[in-house]
Design an enzyme around this catalytic site. Structure first.
Site, PDB file in Angstrom:
ATOM      1  N   ASP A 168     -33.241   2.318   4.978  1.00 45.23           N
ATOM      2  CA  ASP A 168     -34.191   2.913   5.345  1.00 45.23           C
ATOM      3  C   ASP A 168     -35.326   1.755   5.040  1.00 45.23           C
ATOM      4  OD1 ASP A 168     -36.762   4.256   5.023  1.00 45.23           O
ATOM      5  OD2 ASP A 168     -36.107   5.662   3.738  1.00 45.23           O
ATOM      6  N   GLU A 226     -39.012  23.519  20.674  1.00 53.11           N
ATOM      7  CA  GLU A 226     -37.901  23.510  19.986  1.00 53.11           C
ATOM      8  C   GLU A 226     -36.643  23.073  21.122  1.00 53.11           C
ATOM      9  OE1 GLU A 226     -37.548  27.068  17.918  1.00 53.11           O
ATOM     10  OE2 GLU A 226     -38.944  26.749  16.833  1.00 53.11           O
ATOM     11  N   ARG A 240     -48.263   9.223  11.287  1.00 56.32           N
ATOM     12  CA  ARG A 240     -47.919   9.752  10.446  1.00 56.32           C
ATOM     13  C   ARG A 240     -46.845   9.939  11.585  1.00 56.32           C
ATOM     14  NH1 ARG A 240     -50.500   9.210   5.158  1.00 56.32           N
ATOM     15  NH2 ARG A 240     -49.106  10.697   4.732  1.00 56.32           N
ATOM     16  N   TYR A 253     -45.288  24.757  21.608  1.00 58.02           N
ATOM     17  CA  TYR A 253     -44.135  24.684  20.865  1.00 58.02           C
ATOM     18  C   TYR A 253     -42.774  24.347  21.987  1.00 58.02           C
ATOM     19  CZ  TYR A 253     -43.924  26.818  16.944  1.00 58.02           C
ATOM     20  OH  TYR A 253     -44.398  26.505  15.159  1.00 58.02           O
ATOM     21  N   THR A 295     -40.881   5.205   8.963  1.00 56.84           N
ATOM     22  CA  THR A 295     -41.368   5.661   9.578  1.00 56.84           C
ATOM     23  C   THR A 295     -43.157   5.356  10.648  1.00 56.84           C
ATOM     24  OG1 THR A 295     -43.399   5.354   7.403  1.00 56.84           O
ATOM     25  CG2 THR A 295     -41.925   6.636   7.585  1.00 56.84           C
ATOM     26  N   LYS A 311     -47.146   2.633   8.965  1.00 53.03           N
ATOM     27  CA  LYS A 311     -46.891   1.959   7.944  1.00 53.03           C
ATOM     28  C   LYS A 311     -46.676   0.377   9.169  1.00 53.03           C
ATOM     29  CE  LYS A 311     -44.523   4.170   4.330  1.00 53.03           C
ATOM     30  NZ  LYS A 311     -43.275   5.159   4.864  1.00 53.03           N
TER      31      LYS A 311
HETATM   32  N1  DSN Z   1     -45.483   7.275  -0.600  1.00 52.77           N
HETATM   33  C1  DSN Z   1     -45.198   5.615  -0.130  1.00 52.77           C
HETATM   34  C2  DSN Z   1     -45.679   4.845  -0.073  1.00 52.77           C
HETATM   35  O1  DSN Z   1     -46.796   4.530  -0.443  1.00 52.77           O
HETATM   36  O2  DSN Z   1     -44.176   3.576  -0.229  1.00 52.77           O
HETATM   37  C3  DSN Z   1     -43.451   6.209   0.928  1.00 52.77           C
HETATM   38  O3  DSN Z   1     -43.765   7.763   1.107  1.00 52.77           O
END
Ligand code: DSN
Length: 415
Positions: free
Chosen positions: A199, A54, A234, A52, A225, A228
């Site tokens: 974003d 925080e 993740r 932990y 994110t 990807k």
């Molecule tokens: N669900 C993701 C996507 O496939 O684009 C984005 O959060």
């Protein structure tokens, strides 16, 4: 204490084995999915999840944080170098969490957000669906893409901004195949006195490699994110101007999250290191070349592509002239071992549960080492299947060919 998963929970172990087999023997064309390196997986599955922490490095609410402090500082330092950002927060558990924290930091409940319609390629966390927290807590107004060109029409977006005077404008997409120039967004935001959030969850890998326009010089805040195109764990990432640093940090903790996932932050640090290597740029270039080749093949195969093609890692295929919905297309492709997701297209006549489109992308197949010849082959398989949706034996034959191709480009052999 030392029991293996196999002996403690053979049921979960067996399901995991089946998922591994599925991933190894099918073609993942979901543009938001990828295969991280062994190093990323190792960090993510490490004992750091026990801790932990925080707070932020050197300012924690728990003792025993000296080593996780080192990890978070390293992650921040690497991300700063990679993205040339003034301030970085690596604690967001996901892209949606990152966006929620930005709203918490910069807005009051009821403030107006201008974002891309979900059906035109926006994202749930931008408020495009009535059931989201974003929608219930803020007033959402939308822009879409131009009906003819299917890309952003900045004069139209400017007019909407002038009419509604949003407090925040989101330049961000999850199904937009074209590159985004962030300069016109900054101009519109300045004209109406709005914050600009970029974003870039999908395209962050391309940005890191210098192959897509950079939002950092233009946006007040950038969210992304790491799983990807960036090929990490993740998780979410926030890059912002120094003047918003403490607002953003406080909005993540204690505003919207508790203890950070230190194992994930370690895995993020690993992926930032990998993304700074020269081979990462080569990988991102190949993602784009592969997407272009796949787009060309699908177009030659009789499918209309939204906006006419792609500059990125994904393609939006309009199936409305081919007599098949996105839902059916995705289902029959999966029977042949080709995994895509159905997706609404701009001005879609079908509901989101059916859709008129699919959204293939190339990051995962490129990680497997596939190049243009494989994209052509896969594009031809997709075309054949979608032109002959009732032909079960064709699908069975292609499934065998898919498995053969997967064996030539293995993944996770060591697991
Ligand atoms: N669900 C993701 C996507 O496939 O684009 C984005 O959060």
């Amino acid at each position: 204490m030392s029991n293996s998963l196999k002996s403690t929970d053979p049921e979960i172990k067996e399901i995991l084995r089946k998922e591994l087999f599925r991933q190894q023997n099918t073609l993942t064309l979901i543009p938001s999915e990828n295969y991280p390196s062994r190093a990323v997986l190792e960090a993510e599955g490490s004992i750091l999840m026990d801790k932990y922490a925080e707070g932020y490095p050197r300012r924690r609410y728990y003792q025993g944080c000296q080593f996780v402090d080192e990890i978070e500082e390293l992650a921040i330092q690497r991300a700063k170098k990679l993205f040339r950002g003034e301030h970085i927060n690596v604690q967001a558990h996901s892209g949606t969490q990152a966006n929620i924290a930005v709203y918490q930091a910069l807005l009051n409940p009821g403030d107006t957000i201008l974002s891309l319609k979900l059906s035109h390629g926006g994202h749930l966390s931008h408020g495009g669906c009535e059931k989201t927290l974003t929608h219930t807590h803020y007033r959402i107004v939308y822009y879409g893409v131009d009906k003819t060109s299917e890309v952003f029409n900045y004069e139209e977006i400017r007019q909407i901004a002038l009419k509604h005077r949003p407090r925040l404008i989101i330049a961000g997409t999850s199904a937009y195949p074209r590159a985004i120039d962030f300069a016109p967004w900054r101009k519109i935001a300045d004209e109406v006195g709005a914050y600009l959030l970029a974003d870039v969850a999908h395209i962050i890998g391309l940005i890191a490699a210098g192959l897509h326009p950079d939002p950092v010089p233009y946006a007040d805040v950038v969210t992304a994110t790491t799983q990807k195109t960036l090929r990490g764990p993740r998780g979410g990432l926030i890059i912002c101007r120094q003047k918003y640093a403490s607002l953003i940090d406080r909005a993540i903790f204690p505003g919207t999250q508790g203890g950070p996932f230190m194992h994930t932050i370690a895995a993020k640090a690993v992926c930032f290191k990998e993304a700074a290597e020269p081979q990462f740029k080569k990988y991102q270039k190949q993602i784009i070349s592969n997407a272009r080749e796949l787009a060309k093949t699908l177009n030659n195969g009789g499918f209309r592509l939204v906006s006419g093609g792609t500059d990125t890692h994904l393609i939006l295929v309009d199936l409305s002239n081919n007599g098949i919905t996105g839902d059916k297309a995705a289902a029959i492709l999966e029977k042949a071992g080709i995994v895509v997701n159905k997706n609404s297209i701009p001005f879609d006549a079908q509901p989101p549960s059916l859709t008129s489109g699919i959204r293939p992308g190339t990051p995962a197949l490129t990680t497997r080492g596939m190049k243009e010849p494989e994209m052509k082959l896969i594009g031809e398989w997709i075309s054949k299947i979608l032109h002959n949706p009732e032909d079960v034996s064709l699908r069975k034959k292609i499934k065998k060919d898919v498995e053969k191709l997967c064996k030539k480009f293995p993944i996770y052999e060591e697991l």
